[in-house]
Design a protein around this motif. Structure first.
Motif, PDB file in Angstrom:
ATOM      1  N   GLN A 189       0.847  -1.184   0.000  1.00 34.03           N
ATOM      2  CA  GLN A 189       0.000   0.000   0.000  1.00 34.03           C
ATOM      3  C   GLN A 189       0.889   1.241   0.000  1.00 34.03           C
ATOM      4  O   GLN A 189       2.036   1.205   0.421  1.00 34.03           O
ATOM      5  N   GLY A 190       0.336   2.353  -0.506  1.00 30.77           N
ATOM      6  CA  GLY A 190       1.118   3.585  -0.580  1.00 30.77           C
ATOM      7  C   GLY A 190       1.975   3.683  -1.825  1.00 30.77           C
ATOM      8  O   GLY A 190       2.897   4.502  -1.879  1.00 30.77           O
ATOM      9  N   THR A 191       1.677   2.848  -2.837  1.00 21.88           N
ATOM     10  CA  THR A 191       2.401   2.916  -4.104  1.00 21.88           C
ATOM     11  C   THR A 191       1.414   3.037  -5.254  1.00 21.88           C
ATOM     12  O   THR A 191       0.320   2.478  -5.214  1.00 21.88           O
ATOM     13  N   GLY A 192       1.803   3.764  -6.267  1.00 17.03           N
ATOM     14  CA  GLY A 192       0.965   3.944  -7.448  1.00 17.03           C
ATOM     15  C   GLY A 192       1.660   4.868  -8.416  1.00 17.03           C
ATOM     16  O   GLY A 192       2.835   5.201  -8.245  1.00 17.03           O
ATOM     17  N   GLY A 193       0.937   5.287  -9.442  1.00 21.22           N
ATOM     18  CA  GLY A 193       1.541   6.195 -10.404  1.00 21.22           C
ATOM     19  C   GLY A 193       0.750   6.267 -11.688  1.00 21.22           C
ATOM     20  O   GLY A 193      -0.408   5.846 -11.757  1.00 21.22           O
ATOM     21  N   PHE A 194       1.376   6.816 -12.717  1.00 22.70           N
ATOM     22  CA  PHE A 194       0.735   6.878 -14.028  1.00 22.70           C
ATOM     23  C   PHE A 194       1.787   6.944 -15.118  1.00 22.70           C
ATOM     24  O   PHE A 194       2.941   7.311 -14.889  1.00 22.70           O
ATOM     25  N   LEU A 195       1.357   6.525 -16.312  1.00 22.47           N
ATOM     26  CA  LEU A 195       2.151   6.643 -17.524  1.00 22.47           C
ATOM     27  C   LEU A 195       1.458   7.686 -18.390  1.00 22.47           C
ATOM     28  O   LEU A 195       0.225   7.640 -18.551  1.00 22.47           O
ATOM     29  N   ILE A 196       2.226   8.616 -18.943  1.00 23.71           N
ATOM     30  CA  ILE A 196       1.633   9.708 -19.709  1.00 23.71           C
ATOM     31  C   ILE A 196       2.412   9.910 -21.000  1.00 23.71           C
ATOM     32  O   ILE A 196       3.646   9.883 -20.994  1.00 23.71           O
ATOM     33  N   ASP A 197       1.710  10.085 -22.106  1.00 23.20           N
ATOM     34  CA  ASP A 197       2.421  10.313 -23.356  1.00 23.20           C
ATOM     35  C   ASP A 197       2.758  11.798 -23.497  1.00 23.20           C
ATOM     36  O   ASP A 197       2.296  12.647 -22.721  1.00 23.20           O
ATOM     37  N   ASP A 198       3.571  12.115 -24.470  1.00 22.51           N
ATOM     38  CA  ASP A 198       4.053  13.489 -24.618  1.00 22.51           C
ATOM     39  C   ASP A 198       2.933  14.453 -24.996  1.00 22.51           C
ATOM     40  O   ASP A 198       2.955  15.624 -24.591  1.00 22.51           O
TER      41      ASP A 198
END
Length: 384
Positions: free
Chosen positions: A207-216
């Motif tokens: 728990q306490g981990t996550g994120g995102f991938l984003i294109d340019d």
């Protein structure tokens, strides 16, 4: 006997190496990645880099620096929505969304006067593509959808949505909270501009981990959301505009990311398709058994190949909260009752008043867990 069937809330147990990796980082590394040049900092940097790389490979993404870490997927979605959306944009989402999407959009409707369409899904929980096409306007700028429901496991037709968005120049953000690690999630194949993930569910991290991938393309629309220390350009009082630093202010959860890396490595070694196949088989076995109990209603598809292994039920004999309590108290079976942070989804499947009792399977469940749970349900409901 203890049976854990609440993996949609958080996966448990974790692979042994996840526990070890968190402990090892805290005890034997300890340093703050990006803040210094001594050996322990560099070891922390290597772990952060390796986890970005593992996520990039898992999701078939092509830019390492565009993999961003946050503390959870709710934070990720808030950053993506609130840093990107402009006043007057038309946004499309669905009635099957979690509050991590609905609440930020509701706020933006008031503060940035966005035009918001929430497409009503049928009781199957699956977005109708024709309804989606009809909702598109000249000022439609963004579509945001969950990949799989956290209540009934329904899987949205993201590839079809992605193709339409690309053709019309509409940004597309995906919430993979209930899909990443359970079913294949391919950034390129979906055709999205950003993919938010959480570490502690089917990715098997802490728990306490996550994120995102984003294109340019979407990154160009986005402004920094949280500003502060990044370990880079420290002589400047303005936030860096390059990734990942643009979105990663403050100290990362390095022990958690070490554990997340171990979770992803476990999935990669086991094979995502093998995990999916095992969970589908258990899910189908469970659904078939539930359908043989006359007082139980099962929501969503009865075909496990069309859903993730998240199953919601209600009984005509007993309230779902009481049923969940008895399962835990008398049989050691852990499942979640009530509303599941997705009010419009409950409205869609007509359970807004009482919620559901939700069972969600994980890679460490087996057939005896399912048989034991069906046995307990038969005993309880047969005696009511």
């Amino acid at each position: 006997m203890k049976v854990y069937l609440d993996n949609s809330a958080t996966s448990y147990p974790k692979p042994e190496d996840v526990y070890y990796s968190v402990f090892n980082y805290m005890k034997n590394i300890g340093a703050n990645p990006g803040r210094g040049g001594y050996a322990n900092v560099l070891e922390g940097d290597r772990i952060i880099f390796s986890c970005r790389e593992a996520l990039m490979k898992l999701f078939n993404f092509n830019k390492l620096e565009n993999v961003i870490f946050t503390s959870n997927i709710t934070e990720s979605l808030n950053i993506l929505l609130k840093s990107v959306i402009k006043e007057g944009w038309h946004i499309i989402t669905s009635s099957m969304e979690h509050n991590s999407i609905l609440r930020p959009l509701s706020n933006l409707k008031e503060t940035k006067h966005i035009d918001l369409d929430i497409i009503e899904c049928p009781e199957s929980g699956i977005l109708n593509i024709e309804d989606f096409k009809k909702a598109i306007k000249l000022n439609t700028k963004l579509v945001v959808l969950t990949h799989a429901s956290n209540i009934i496991g329904s899987i949205q037709p993201l590839k079809e949505v992605g193709k339409i968005c690309q053709k019309k120049g509409i940004y597309f953000i995906v919430d993979s909270a209930q899909s990443a690690g359970a079913i294949p999630v391919d950034f390129s194949e979906i055709g999205c501009n950003a993919l938010a993930f959480t570490g502690h569910k089917s990715l098997l991290g802490p728990q306490g981990t996550g994120g995102f991938l984003i294109d340019d393309d979407l990154n160009k629309e986005a402004s920094p959301f949280i500003e502060g220390g990044t370990g880079s350009l420290s002589k400047s009082i303005t936030q860096p505009d390059f990734l990942p630093d643009k979105f990663e202010s403050g100290t990362l959860n390095a022990p958690g990311i070490a554990g997340l890396l171990a979770g992803i490595n476990y999935i990669t070694k086991a094979g995502i398709l093998s995990i999916q196949e095992k969970e589908q088989q258990l899910c189908q076995h469970f659904i078939d058994g539930l359908l043989n109990i006359p007082s139980i209603k099962v929501y969503g598809s009865k075909d496990a190949s069309l859903r993730t292994p998240t199953i919601s039920i209600n009984s005509t004999k007993i309230n779902n909260a009481e049923l969940g309590f008895i399962l835990d108290r008398d049989y050691g079976i852990m499942a979640r009752s009530g509303l599941h942070c997705a009010p419009l989804a409950h409205k869609t499947i007509k359970t807004l008043a009482e919620g559901t009792l939700r069972f969600s399977l994980g890679p460490f469940n087996d057939k005896k867990d399912i048989d034991y749970t069906l046995y307990a349900l038969n005993l309880i409901l047969g005696s009511v």
